[in-house]
Design a protein around this motif. Sequence first.
Motif, mmCIF file in Angstrom:
data_model
loop_
_atom_site.group_PDB
_atom_site.id
_atom_site.type_symbol
_atom_site.label_atom_id
_atom_site.label_comp_id
_atom_site.label_asym_id
_atom_site.label_seq_id
_atom_site.Cartn_x
_atom_site.Cartn_y
_atom_site.Cartn_z
ATOM 1 N N PHE A 106 0.846 -1.185 0.000
ATOM 2 C CA PHE A 106 0.000 0.000 0.000
ATOM 3 C C PHE A 106 0.877 1.228 0.000
ATOM 4 C CE2 PHE A 106 -2.586 3.241 2.248
ATOM 5 C CZ PHE A 106 -3.595 3.356 1.310
ATOM 6 N N ASP A 107 0.722 2.062 -1.018
ATOM 7 C CA ASP A 107 1.446 3.326 -1.131
ATOM 8 C C ASP A 107 0.629 4.367 -0.361
ATOM 9 O OD1 ASP A 107 2.357 5.839 -1.912
ATOM 10 O OD2 ASP A 107 2.605 5.292 -4.014
ATOM 11 N N LYS A 108 1.043 4.642 0.873
ATOM 12 C CA LYS A 108 0.286 5.550 1.738
ATOM 13 C C LYS A 108 0.235 6.973 1.188
ATOM 14 C CE LYS A 108 1.185 3.107 6.023
ATOM 15 N NZ LYS A 108 1.796 3.141 7.336
ATOM 16 N N GLU A 109 1.313 7.401 0.584
ATOM 17 C CA GLU A 109 1.379 8.765 0.062
ATOM 18 C C GLU A 109 0.324 9.023 -1.018
ATOM 19 O OE1 GLU A 109 4.506 11.529 -2.437
ATOM 20 O OE2 GLU A 109 5.319 10.087 -1.004
ATOM 21 N N ASN A 110 0.110 8.019 -1.866
ATOM 22 C CA ASN A 110 -0.838 8.168 -2.976
ATOM 23 C C ASN A 110 -2.150 7.416 -2.758
ATOM 24 O OD1 ASN A 110 0.817 9.811 -4.781
ATOM 25 N ND2 ASN A 110 2.157 8.022 -4.787
ATOM 26 N N ASN A 111 -2.287 6.755 -1.603
ATOM 27 C CA ASN A 111 -3.504 6.017 -1.248
ATOM 28 C C ASN A 111 -3.901 5.033 -2.360
ATOM 29 O OD1 ASN A 111 -5.760 5.190 0.165
ATOM 30 N ND2 ASN A 111 -7.008 6.940 -0.435
ATOM 31 N N ILE A 112 -2.972 4.089 -2.628
ATOM 32 C CA ILE A 112 -3.205 3.127 -3.700
ATOM 33 C C ILE A 112 -2.524 1.799 -3.377
ATOM 34 C CG2 ILE A 112 -1.252 4.017 -5.013
ATOM 35 C CD1 ILE A 112 -2.714 3.379 -7.560
ATOM 36 N N PHE A 113 -3.197 0.716 -3.688
ATOM 37 C CA PHE A 113 -2.617 -0.614 -3.547
ATOM 38 C C PHE A 113 -1.951 -1.023 -4.842
ATOM 39 C CE2 PHE A 113 -5.644 -0.819 -0.088
ATOM 40 C CZ PHE A 113 -4.981 -1.578 0.865
ATOM 41 N N PHE A 114 -0.868 -1.796 -4.707
ATOM 42 C CA PHE A 114 -0.187 -2.418 -5.839
ATOM 43 C C PHE A 114 -0.022 -3.898 -5.531
ATOM 44 C CE2 PHE A 114 1.076 1.957 -6.420
ATOM 45 C CZ PHE A 114 1.162 2.108 -7.794
ATOM 46 N N ALA A 115 0.142 -4.686 -6.576
ATOM 47 C CA ALA A 115 0.424 -6.113 -6.416
ATOM 48 C C ALA A 115 1.297 -6.562 -7.570
ATOM 49 C CB ALA A 115 -0.867 -6.924 -6.386
ATOM 50 N N THR A 116 1.946 -7.690 -7.377
ATOM 51 C CA THR A 116 2.693 -8.335 -8.449
ATOM 52 C C THR A 116 1.887 -9.536 -8.897
ATOM 53 O OG1 THR A 116 4.806 -7.596 -7.574
ATOM 54 C CG2 THR A 116 4.856 -9.503 -9.059
ATOM 55 N N GLY A 117 1.727 -9.664 -10.195
ATOM 56 C CA GLY A 117 0.977 -10.782 -10.751
ATOM 57 C C GLY A 117 1.882 -11.653 -11.590
ATOM 58 N N GLU A 118 1.563 -12.930 -11.583
ATOM 59 C CA GLU A 118 2.357 -13.905 -12.319
ATOM 60 C C GLU A 118 1.410 -14.869 -13.014
ATOM 61 O OE1 GLU A 118 5.936 -17.069 -11.333
ATOM 62 O OE2 GLU A 118 4.943 -16.049 -9.710
ATOM 63 N N ASN A 119 1.789 -15.270 -14.235
ATOM 64 C CA ASN A 119 0.987 -16.253 -14.958
ATOM 65 C C ASN A 119 0.712 -17.448 -14.064
ATOM 66 O OD1 ASN A 119 0.867 -14.878 -17.374
ATOM 67 N ND2 ASN A 119 2.618 -15.935 -18.253
ATOM 68 N N ARG A 120 -0.514 -17.937 -14.126
ATOM 69 C CA ARG A 120 -0.816 -19.188 -13.432
ATOM 70 C C ARG A 120 -0.115 -20.306 -14.167
ATOM 71 N NH1 ARG A 120 -6.424 -20.018 -11.253
ATOM 72 N NH2 ARG A 120 -5.158 -21.294 -9.916
ATOM 73 N N LYS A 121 0.333 -21.280 -13.453
ATOM 74 C CA LYS A 121 1.018 -22.416 -14.065
ATOM 75 C C LYS A 121 0.010 -23.208 -14.897
ATOM 76 C CE LYS A 121 4.922 -22.024 -11.606
ATOM 77 N NZ LYS A 121 5.275 -20.656 -11.689
#
Length: 127
Positions: A106-121
């Motif tokens: 969570f980027d508190k400064e910009n009030n936004i969540f981020f995630a890393t995504g990866e291809n499902r096997k």
Amino acid sequence: MVQKQDDVKLTLPLLVTYGDVFYPEYPTAIKIKRQASLNAVKTSIKDFNSLVFVAAQTNLNSEEITIDQLQKVGTICEISVTKEAKNIISATINPLKIVNLSDFYFDKENNIFFATGENRKIEVKNT
């Protein structure tokens, strides 16, 4: 013969839903009201070619989003805004692929969540 799809990881803004999940090839109109999700959409359009991860929140009784409440499987989506008002965005999401999500932050400064995504096997058997 079994062919394995290469793993590709990328980090994108995360749009969190109240339990809604989206499947590839089924574009859906949605309304976005929570500030962190509004920020995710705006950042996605501005900096990430309109790509965003969408994941469901597991605790549907909570307005507040916490990292431990996020599903670990989500969808990478292309998003387009159809209408924007002061505190709400109407948008169409085009789900592209189901992905495994990790490295939430969570980027508190910009009030936004981020995630890393990866291809499902995925294994494809040629016969």
